[in-house]
Scaffold this active site. Sequence first.
Site, PDB file in Angstrom:
ATOM      1  N   GLU A  42       0.860  -1.192   0.000  1.00  0.00           N
ATOM      2  CA  GLU A  42       0.000   0.000   0.000  1.00  0.00           C
ATOM      3  C   GLU A  42       0.903   1.252   0.000  1.00  0.00           C
ATOM      4  O   GLU A  42       1.925   1.279   0.688  1.00  0.00           O
ATOM      5  CB  GLU A  42      -0.826  -0.087   1.297  1.00  0.00           C
ATOM      6  CG  GLU A  42      -1.843   0.985   1.513  1.00  0.00           C
ATOM      7  CD  GLU A  42      -2.575   0.768   2.859  1.00  0.00           C
ATOM      8  OE1 GLU A  42      -2.133  -0.072   3.690  1.00  0.00           O
ATOM      9  OE2 GLU A  42      -3.589   1.437   3.074  1.00  0.00           O
ATOM     10  N   LYS A 112     -10.026   2.607  -1.112  1.00  0.00           N
ATOM     11  CA  LYS A 112     -10.114   1.884   0.177  1.00  0.00           C
ATOM     12  C   LYS A 112     -11.369   2.276   0.959  1.00  0.00           C
ATOM     13  O   LYS A 112     -11.571   3.452   1.284  1.00  0.00           O
ATOM     14  CB  LYS A 112      -8.860   2.168   1.005  1.00  0.00           C
ATOM     15  CG  LYS A 112      -8.734   1.356   2.274  1.00  0.00           C
ATOM     16  CD  LYS A 112      -7.378   1.612   2.923  1.00  0.00           C
ATOM     17  CE  LYS A 112      -7.137   0.731   4.135  1.00  0.00           C
ATOM     18  NZ  LYS A 112      -5.806   0.982   4.724  1.00  0.00           N
ATOM     19  N   CYS A 145      -5.345  -3.705   2.549  1.00  0.00           N
ATOM     20  CA  CYS A 145      -4.927  -3.786   3.946  1.00  0.00           C
ATOM     21  C   CYS A 145      -6.073  -4.019   4.925  1.00  0.00           C
ATOM     22  O   CYS A 145      -6.634  -5.108   4.966  1.00  0.00           O
ATOM     23  CB  CYS A 145      -4.117  -2.544   4.307  1.00  0.00           C
ATOM     24  SG  CYS A 145      -3.085  -2.822   5.775  1.00  0.00           S
TER      25      CYS A 145
HETATM   26  C1  ACM Z   1      -3.795  -0.424   7.171  1.00  0.00           C
HETATM   27  O1  ACM Z   1      -4.923  -0.525   6.711  1.00  0.00           O
HETATM   28  N1  ACM Z   1      -2.838   0.233   6.543  1.00  0.00           N
HETATM   29  C2  ACM Z   1      -3.450  -1.070   8.458  1.00  0.00           C
END
Ligand code: ACM
Length: 268
Positions: A42, A112, A145
Amino acid sequence: MRVGFLQFFPKFALGEDDKTKNIEKIRGFLEGTKADIIVLPELFATGYLFESRDELVRLAETPDGPTVSALKDLSKEFNTALVGTVAERAGDDIFNTCYAVSGGEVLGTYRKVHLFDREKAMFAAGDTPFPVIDVKGARVGLMICFDWIFPEVARVLALEGAQILCAPSNLVLPYCPAAMVTRCIENHVFAVLANRVGMERTGDIELEFVGMSEIVAPNGDILARAGREEEMLQVAEIDPADADDKMVTSTNDVLADRRPEFYRKLCE
Ligand code: ACM
Protein backbone atom coordinates in the site's frame (compact mmCIF):
# COMPACT_ATOMS: atom_id res chain seq x y z
CA MET A 1 0.15 -18.29 -13.98
CA ARG A 2 2.94 -16.76 -11.88
CA VAL A 3 1.77 -14.42 -9.12
CA GLY A 4 3.87 -12.73 -6.47
CA PHE A 5 4.44 -9.99 -3.95
CA LEU A 6 7.14 -7.41 -3.46
CA GLN A 7 7.85 -6.71 0.20
CA PHE A 8 10.13 -3.72 0.71
CA PHE A 9 10.85 -0.61 2.79
CA PRO A 10 9.61 2.46 0.89
CA LYS A 11 11.43 5.62 1.85
CA PHE A 12 8.96 8.18 3.24
CA ALA A 13 8.62 10.76 0.47
CA LEU A 14 9.47 14.34 1.27
CA GLY A 15 8.89 15.17 -2.40
CA GLU A 16 8.77 13.85 -5.94
CA ASP A 17 12.44 12.73 -5.89
CA ASP A 18 11.76 10.23 -3.12
CA LYS A 19 8.74 8.84 -4.96
CA THR A 20 10.98 8.32 -7.98
CA LYS A 21 13.56 6.55 -5.77
CA ASN A 22 10.89 4.17 -4.48
CA ILE A 23 9.77 3.42 -8.02
CA GLU A 24 13.36 2.82 -9.11
CA LYS A 25 13.72 0.39 -6.21
CA ILE A 26 10.66 -1.48 -7.48
CA ARG A 27 12.21 -1.53 -10.95
CA GLY A 28 15.36 -3.12 -9.44
CA PHE A 29 13.30 -5.95 -7.92
CA LEU A 30 11.40 -6.51 -11.18
CA GLU A 31 14.60 -6.85 -13.24
CA GLY A 32 15.01 -10.52 -14.08
CA THR A 33 11.67 -11.54 -12.51
CA LYS A 34 9.21 -13.54 -14.56
CA ALA A 35 5.70 -12.99 -13.24
CA ASP A 36 2.20 -12.35 -14.55
CA ILE A 37 1.03 -10.33 -11.54
CA ILE A 38 3.05 -8.65 -8.79
CA VAL A 39 1.32 -7.00 -5.84
CA LEU A 40 3.10 -4.02 -4.23
CA PRO A 41 2.64 -2.63 -0.71
CA GLU A 42 0.00 0.00 0.00
CA LEU A 43 1.23 3.56 -0.75
CA PHE A 44 4.50 2.15 -2.13
CA ALA A 45 5.63 5.51 -3.56
CA THR A 46 4.92 7.91 -0.69
CA GLY A 47 5.20 5.90 2.51
CA TYR A 48 2.38 5.89 5.03
CA LEU A 49 2.69 8.02 8.16
CA PHE A 50 1.86 11.53 6.97
CA GLU A 51 2.61 14.30 9.43
CA SER A 52 -0.59 16.14 8.50
CA ARG A 53 -3.33 16.13 5.90
CA ASP A 54 -1.55 19.04 4.22
CA GLU A 55 1.48 16.84 3.71
CA LEU A 56 -0.71 14.12 2.22
CA VAL A 57 -2.40 16.66 -0.08
CA ARG A 58 1.03 17.76 -1.29
CA LEU A 59 2.09 14.18 -2.09
CA ALA A 60 -1.23 13.02 -3.59
CA GLU A 61 -1.72 12.77 -7.36
CA THR A 62 -4.52 12.68 -9.86
CA PRO A 63 -4.79 9.41 -11.86
CA ASP A 64 -2.70 10.95 -14.66
CA GLY A 65 0.11 11.75 -12.19
CA PRO A 66 3.68 10.45 -12.21
CA THR A 67 3.20 7.37 -10.00
CA VAL A 68 0.38 5.78 -12.00
CA SER A 69 2.27 6.69 -15.15
CA ALA A 70 5.41 4.95 -13.84
CA LEU A 71 3.35 1.88 -12.87
CA LYS A 72 1.94 1.73 -16.39
CA ASP A 73 5.45 1.98 -17.88
CA LEU A 74 6.82 -0.74 -15.58
CA SER A 75 3.93 -3.07 -16.40
CA LYS A 76 4.73 -2.70 -20.08
CA GLU A 77 8.49 -2.93 -19.74
CA PHE A 78 8.39 -6.11 -17.64
CA ASN A 79 5.20 -7.59 -19.12
CA THR A 80 3.90 -7.92 -15.56
CA ALA A 81 0.59 -6.68 -14.21
CA LEU A 82 1.13 -4.55 -11.09
CA VAL A 83 -1.27 -3.89 -8.23
CA GLY A 84 -0.59 -1.23 -5.61
CA THR A 85 -2.08 1.87 -4.00
CA VAL A 86 -1.50 5.56 -4.62
CA ALA A 87 -2.77 8.64 -2.73
CA GLU A 88 -5.34 9.87 -5.24
CA ARG A 89 -6.46 13.50 -5.36
CA ALA A 90 -10.09 13.87 -6.48
CA GLY A 91 -11.31 17.45 -5.98
CA ASP A 92 -10.98 18.21 -2.27
CA ASP A 93 -10.82 14.52 -1.33
CA ILE A 94 -7.83 12.22 -1.11
CA PHE A 95 -8.50 8.51 -1.54
CA ASN A 96 -6.17 5.58 -0.88
CA THR A 97 -6.68 4.04 -4.30
CA CYS A 98 -5.60 0.65 -5.59
CA TYR A 99 -4.59 0.54 -9.24
CA ALA A 100 -4.29 -2.67 -11.26
CA VAL A 101 -2.24 -1.98 -14.38
CA SER A 102 -1.12 -4.23 -17.20
CA GLY A 103 0.45 -3.65 -20.62
CA GLY A 104 0.64 0.08 -19.96
CA GLU A 105 -3.10 0.39 -19.19
CA VAL A 106 -5.12 0.80 -15.99
CA LEU A 107 -7.40 -2.25 -15.84
CA GLY A 108 -9.24 -1.29 -12.67
CA THR A 109 -9.20 0.78 -9.51
CA TYR A 110 -10.59 0.53 -5.99
CA ARG A 111 -10.74 3.26 -3.33
CA LYS A 112 -10.11 1.88 0.18
CA VAL A 113 -13.43 1.48 1.98
CA HIS A 114 -12.26 0.62 5.51
CA LEU A 115 -9.83 3.27 6.73
CA PHE A 116 -7.43 2.31 9.52
CA ASP A 117 -6.96 4.50 12.57
CA ARG A 118 -5.32 7.83 11.63
CA GLU A 119 -6.19 7.31 7.95
CA LYS A 120 -9.70 8.48 8.96
CA ALA A 121 -8.30 11.98 9.52
CA MET A 122 -6.39 11.93 6.25
CA PHE A 123 -8.32 10.10 3.55
CA ALA A 124 -11.90 10.03 2.34
CA ALA A 125 -13.49 6.58 2.65
CA GLY A 126 -13.94 4.72 -0.62
CA ASP A 127 -17.11 5.30 -2.59
CA THR A 128 -16.84 2.53 -5.18
CA PRO A 129 -17.72 -1.20 -4.99
CA PHE A 130 -15.15 -3.96 -4.51
CA PRO A 131 -14.06 -4.75 -8.07
CA VAL A 132 -13.23 -8.00 -9.79
CA ILE A 133 -11.24 -7.46 -12.95
CA ASP A 134 -9.77 -9.67 -15.64
CA VAL A 135 -5.98 -9.72 -15.42
CA LYS A 136 -4.24 -11.95 -17.97
CA GLY A 137 -7.17 -14.36 -17.96
CA ALA A 138 -7.58 -14.54 -14.17
CA ARG A 139 -10.37 -12.89 -12.18
CA VAL A 140 -8.69 -10.64 -9.64
CA GLY A 141 -10.45 -9.04 -6.67
CA LEU A 142 -8.98 -5.85 -5.22
CA MET A 143 -8.93 -5.11 -1.50
CA ILE A 144 -6.57 -3.00 0.63
CA CYS A 145 -4.93 -3.79 3.95
CA PHE A 146 -7.44 -3.20 6.80
CA ASP A 147 -10.23 -4.56 4.60
CA TRP A 148 -8.92 -7.93 5.84
CA ILE A 149 -10.68 -7.54 9.21
CA PHE A 150 -14.07 -7.34 7.50
CA PRO A 151 -14.73 -10.87 6.18
CA GLU A 152 -17.55 -9.40 4.11
CA VAL A 153 -15.00 -7.93 1.69
CA ALA A 154 -13.38 -11.22 0.68
CA ARG A 155 -16.81 -12.87 0.61
CA VAL A 156 -18.29 -10.23 -1.70
CA LEU A 157 -15.26 -10.50 -3.99
CA ALA A 158 -15.62 -14.31 -4.06
CA LEU A 159 -19.34 -14.00 -4.82
CA GLU A 160 -18.43 -11.61 -7.65
CA GLY A 161 -16.25 -14.39 -9.06
CA ALA A 162 -12.76 -13.46 -7.86
CA GLN A 163 -10.21 -16.27 -8.10
CA ILE A 164 -7.30 -14.28 -6.64
CA LEU A 165 -7.57 -11.60 -3.93
CA CYS A 166 -4.81 -9.00 -4.29
CA ALA A 167 -4.22 -7.03 -1.10
CA PRO A 168 -1.64 -4.23 -1.09
CA SER A 169 -0.98 -3.56 2.61
CA ASN A 170 0.87 -1.56 5.27
CA LEU A 171 0.08 -3.90 8.16
CA VAL A 172 0.93 -2.98 11.70
CA LEU A 173 -1.40 -5.44 13.47
CA PRO A 174 0.25 -8.87 13.23
CA TYR A 175 -2.94 -10.92 12.80
CA CYS A 176 -3.65 -10.35 9.13
CA PRO A 177 -1.39 -12.98 7.51
CA ALA A 178 -3.06 -15.72 9.59
CA ALA A 179 -6.53 -14.24 9.00
CA MET A 180 -6.00 -14.20 5.24
CA VAL A 181 -5.44 -17.96 5.38
CA THR A 182 -8.96 -18.24 6.80
CA ARG A 183 -10.33 -15.80 4.17
CA CYS A 184 -8.90 -18.14 1.52
CA ILE A 185 -10.32 -21.31 3.07
CA GLU A 186 -13.79 -19.88 3.70
CA ASN A 187 -14.07 -18.53 0.13
CA HIS A 188 -11.85 -21.04 -1.68
CA VAL A 189 -9.79 -18.33 -3.35
CA PHE A 190 -6.11 -17.51 -3.71
CA ALA A 191 -4.69 -14.43 -1.98
CA VAL A 192 -1.58 -12.39 -2.62
CA LEU A 193 -0.89 -10.12 0.33
CA ALA A 194 1.94 -7.60 -0.11
CA ASN A 195 3.04 -5.84 3.05
CA ARG A 196 5.92 -3.46 3.67
CA VAL A 197 8.63 -3.59 6.32
CA GLY A 198 10.44 -0.99 8.39
CA MET A 199 9.40 1.76 10.73
CA GLU A 200 7.99 5.27 10.34
CA ARG A 201 7.76 8.08 12.88
CA THR A 202 6.05 11.42 13.04
CA GLY A 203 5.86 13.42 16.30
CA ASP A 204 5.00 10.93 19.07
CA ILE A 205 3.65 8.33 16.67
CA GLU A 206 5.76 5.38 15.66
CA LEU A 207 4.63 2.50 13.47
CA GLU A 208 6.44 -0.75 12.82
CA PHE A 209 5.25 -2.67 9.78
CA VAL A 210 5.11 -6.43 10.23
CA GLY A 211 6.06 -7.87 6.83
CA MET A 212 4.91 -11.49 6.46
CA SER A 213 3.66 -10.95 2.91
CA GLU A 214 2.26 -14.17 1.53
CA ILE A 215 0.68 -16.15 -1.27
CA VAL A 216 -2.10 -18.46 -0.07
CA ALA A 217 -3.98 -21.22 -1.90
CA PRO A 218 -7.75 -21.92 -1.71
CA ASN A 219 -7.13 -24.81 0.71
CA GLY A 220 -5.14 -22.54 3.05
CA ASP A 221 -1.71 -23.78 2.00
CA ILE A 222 0.86 -20.98 2.33
CA LEU A 223 2.71 -21.12 -0.99
CA ALA A 224 5.16 -18.39 0.02
CA ARG A 225 5.61 -16.17 3.05
CA ALA A 226 8.22 -13.50 3.76
CA GLY A 227 9.80 -12.78 7.13
CA ARG A 228 9.01 -9.73 9.29
CA GLU A 229 11.97 -7.60 8.24
CA GLU A 230 13.35 -8.74 4.91
CA GLU A 231 12.89 -7.03 1.58
CA MET A 232 12.06 -9.63 -1.04
CA LEU A 233 10.08 -10.48 -4.13
CA GLN A 234 8.51 -13.93 -4.22
CA VAL A 235 6.51 -15.63 -6.94
CA ALA A 236 4.45 -18.84 -6.96
CA GLU A 237 2.99 -20.77 -9.86
CA ILE A 238 -0.77 -21.18 -9.48
CA ASP A 239 -3.75 -22.27 -11.54
CA PRO A 240 -6.47 -19.65 -10.86
CA ALA A 241 -9.10 -22.22 -11.96
CA ASP A 242 -8.41 -24.14 -8.71
CA ALA A 243 -10.44 -21.38 -7.05
CA ASP A 244 -13.53 -22.27 -9.08
CA ASP A 245 -14.00 -25.50 -7.13
CA LYS A 246 -15.86 -24.41 -3.99
CA MET A 247 -16.30 -27.88 -2.46
CA VAL A 248 -14.79 -28.51 0.99
CA THR A 249 -16.29 -32.00 1.22
CA SER A 250 -18.07 -33.99 -1.47
CA THR A 251 -21.34 -32.36 -0.33
CA ASN A 252 -20.31 -28.91 0.96
CA ASP A 253 -19.92 -25.90 -1.31
CA VAL A 254 -18.69 -22.81 0.58
CA LEU A 255 -20.72 -20.42 -1.53
CA ALA A 256 -23.76 -22.43 -2.61
CA ASP A 257 -24.44 -23.71 0.94
CA ARG A 258 -24.77 -20.22 2.41
CA ARG A 259 -28.13 -19.36 4.03
CA PRO A 260 -28.40 -15.58 3.48
CA GLU A 261 -31.91 -15.49 4.94
CA PHE A 262 -30.23 -16.00 8.33
CA TYR A 263 -27.62 -13.29 7.76
CA ARG A 264 -29.95 -10.31 7.39
CA LYS A 265 -28.30 -8.56 10.34
CA LEU A 266 -25.18 -8.21 8.17
CA CYS A 267 -26.94 -5.79 5.86
CA GLU A 268 -28.57 -3.54 8.45
C1 ACM B 1 -3.79 -0.42 7.17
O1 ACM B 1 -4.92 -0.52 6.71
N1 ACM B 1 -2.84 0.23 6.54
C2 ACM B 1 -3.45 -1.07 8.46
